[in-house]
Design a protein around this motif. Structure first.
Motif, PDB file in Angstrom:
ATOM      1  N   ASP A 163       1.710   3.181  -2.360  1.00 10.66           N
ATOM      2  CA  ASP A 163       2.207   1.988  -3.042  1.00 10.66           C
ATOM      3  C   ASP A 163       2.462   2.400  -4.485  1.00 10.66           C
ATOM      4  OD1 ASP A 163      -0.283   1.987  -4.309  1.00 10.66           O
ATOM      5  OD2 ASP A 163      -0.995   0.158  -3.370  1.00 10.66           O
ATOM      6  N   LYS A 187       6.285   3.292 -12.351  1.00  7.10           N
ATOM      7  CA  LYS A 187       6.359   3.378 -10.889  1.00  7.10           C
ATOM      8  C   LYS A 187       7.332   4.473 -10.458  1.00  7.10           C
ATOM      9  CE  LYS A 187       5.152  -1.443 -10.221  1.00  7.10           C
ATOM     10  NZ  LYS A 187       5.619  -2.770  -9.821  1.00  7.10           N
ATOM     11  N   ALA A 215       5.521   2.892   2.903  1.00  2.98           N
ATOM     12  CA  ALA A 215       5.444   2.352   1.540  1.00  2.98           C
ATOM     13  C   ALA A 215       6.144   1.001   1.495  1.00  2.98           C
ATOM     14  CB  ALA A 215       6.103   3.319   0.561  1.00  2.98           C
ATOM     15  N   PRO A 216       5.787   0.156   0.515  1.00  2.00           N
ATOM     16  CA  PRO A 216       6.505  -1.097   0.338  1.00  2.00           C
ATOM     17  C   PRO A 216       7.973  -0.804   0.004  1.00  2.00           C
ATOM     18  CG  PRO A 216       4.541  -1.042  -1.049  1.00  2.00           C
ATOM     19  CD  PRO A 216       4.689   0.309  -0.435  1.00  2.00           C
ATOM     20  N   PRO A 217       8.866  -1.750   0.257  1.00  2.00           N
ATOM     21  CA  PRO A 217      10.301  -1.488   0.093  1.00  2.00           C
ATOM     22  C   PRO A 217      10.710  -0.889  -1.256  1.00  2.00           C
ATOM     23  CG  PRO A 217       9.986  -3.579   1.190  1.00  2.00           C
ATOM     24  CD  PRO A 217       8.625  -3.101   0.784  1.00  2.00           C
ATOM     25  N   GLN A 218      10.205  -1.402  -2.359  1.00  2.00           N
ATOM     26  CA  GLN A 218      10.611  -0.883  -3.664  1.00  2.00           C
ATOM     27  C   GLN A 218      10.158   0.566  -3.849  1.00  2.00           C
ATOM     28  OE1 GLN A 218       8.955  -2.552  -7.370  1.00  2.00           O
ATOM     29  NE2 GLN A 218      11.089  -2.870  -7.985  1.00  2.00           N
ATOM     30  N   ASP A 246       8.599   0.328   6.033  1.00  2.00           N
ATOM     31  CA  ASP A 246       8.654  -0.406   4.766  1.00  2.00           C
ATOM     32  C   ASP A 246       7.623  -1.531   4.735  1.00  2.00           C
ATOM     33  OD1 ASP A 246       9.933  -1.965   6.616  1.00  2.00           O
ATOM     34  OD2 ASP A 246      11.543  -2.590   5.281  1.00  2.00           O
ATOM     35  N   LYS A 247       6.347  -1.117   4.783  1.00  2.00           N
ATOM     36  CA  LYS A 247       5.219  -2.049   4.701  1.00  2.00           C
ATOM     37  C   LYS A 247       4.180  -1.463   3.770  1.00  2.00           C
ATOM     38  CE  LYS A 247       5.493  -3.920   9.362  1.00  2.00           C
ATOM     39  NZ  LYS A 247       4.789  -4.125  10.620  1.00  2.00           N
ATOM     40  N   ASP A 248       3.402  -2.330   3.162  1.00  2.00           N
ATOM     41  CA  ASP A 248       2.307  -1.863   2.314  1.00  2.00           C
ATOM     42  C   ASP A 248       1.048  -1.758   3.166  1.00  2.00           C
ATOM     43  OD1 ASP A 248       0.532  -1.181   0.366  1.00  2.00           O
ATOM     44  OD2 ASP A 248       0.833  -2.967  -0.867  1.00  2.00           O
ATOM     45  N   SER A 306      -1.224   0.639   2.324  1.00  2.00           N
ATOM     46  CA  SER A 306      -1.968   1.583   1.495  1.00  2.00           C
ATOM     47  C   SER A 306      -3.477   1.333   1.457  1.00  2.00           C
ATOM     48  CB  SER A 306      -1.423   1.578   0.070  1.00  2.00           C
ATOM     49  OG  SER A 306      -1.561   0.305  -0.509  1.00  2.00           O
TER      50      SER A 306
END
Length: 149
Positions: free
Chosen positions: A12, A76, A103-106, A128-130, A132
């Motif tokens: 993340d 980031k 990891a999250p999308p961003q 694309d998911k968090d 972590s």
């Protein structure tokens, strides 16, 4: 027949863990082979000083200028660059054959921007998911279908 080694990056904006998986079904190492953290200080600690002032084009009004980039966003991106460097070192030393990125999308987008072309060629899946904060034994069910490829 040689066994392929897959690195699973779970990241993340402030934490990254790289797990090693060999064989099928997915068996993640219980402890990460690499772990990185980034500081997340408040904006007042990142920015060097107050924003500059400017005059309106008409009249005597003055106002503060907005910074060109958000300091947190910049940090980031720097963290994504550091993660990509770690992955690149692993690729050049042949530490892994395949790569899965979670990891999250961003953050996933930031990582995509930082990966070299040879490294992108090793990516077999992106999630694309968090995830972590999940422990390794809870990650495996989320990734099992991807690893069967």
């Amino acid at each position: 027949m040689s066994t392929s080694t897959t690195w699973v990056l779970v990241a993340d904006a402030t934490r990254a863990r790289v797990f090693e998986a060999t064989g099928q079904p997915l068996d993640l190492a219980r402890t990460p082979v690499h772990e990185m953290t980034a500081a997340d200080p408040p904006s007042r600690d990142i920015a060097s000083d107050r924003p500059g002032r400017t005059f309106e084009s008409v009249g005597d009004l003055r106002h503060a200028k907005e910074p060109p980039t958000d300091p947190h966003r910049h940090e980031k991106r720097r963290f994504a660059h550091a993660i990509a460097g770690l992955l690149e070192r692993g690729r050049t030393t042949a530490a892994f054959d395949r790569l899965v990125i979670v990891a999250p999308p961003q953050m996933l987008g930031d990582l995509r921007d930082e990966l070299s072309d040879p490294l992108r060629g090793l990516v077999i899946a992106e999630v694309d998911k968090d995830l972590s904060m999940l422990p390794p034994h809870d990650l495996a069910p989320h990734l099992a279908a991807l690893m069967a490829r």
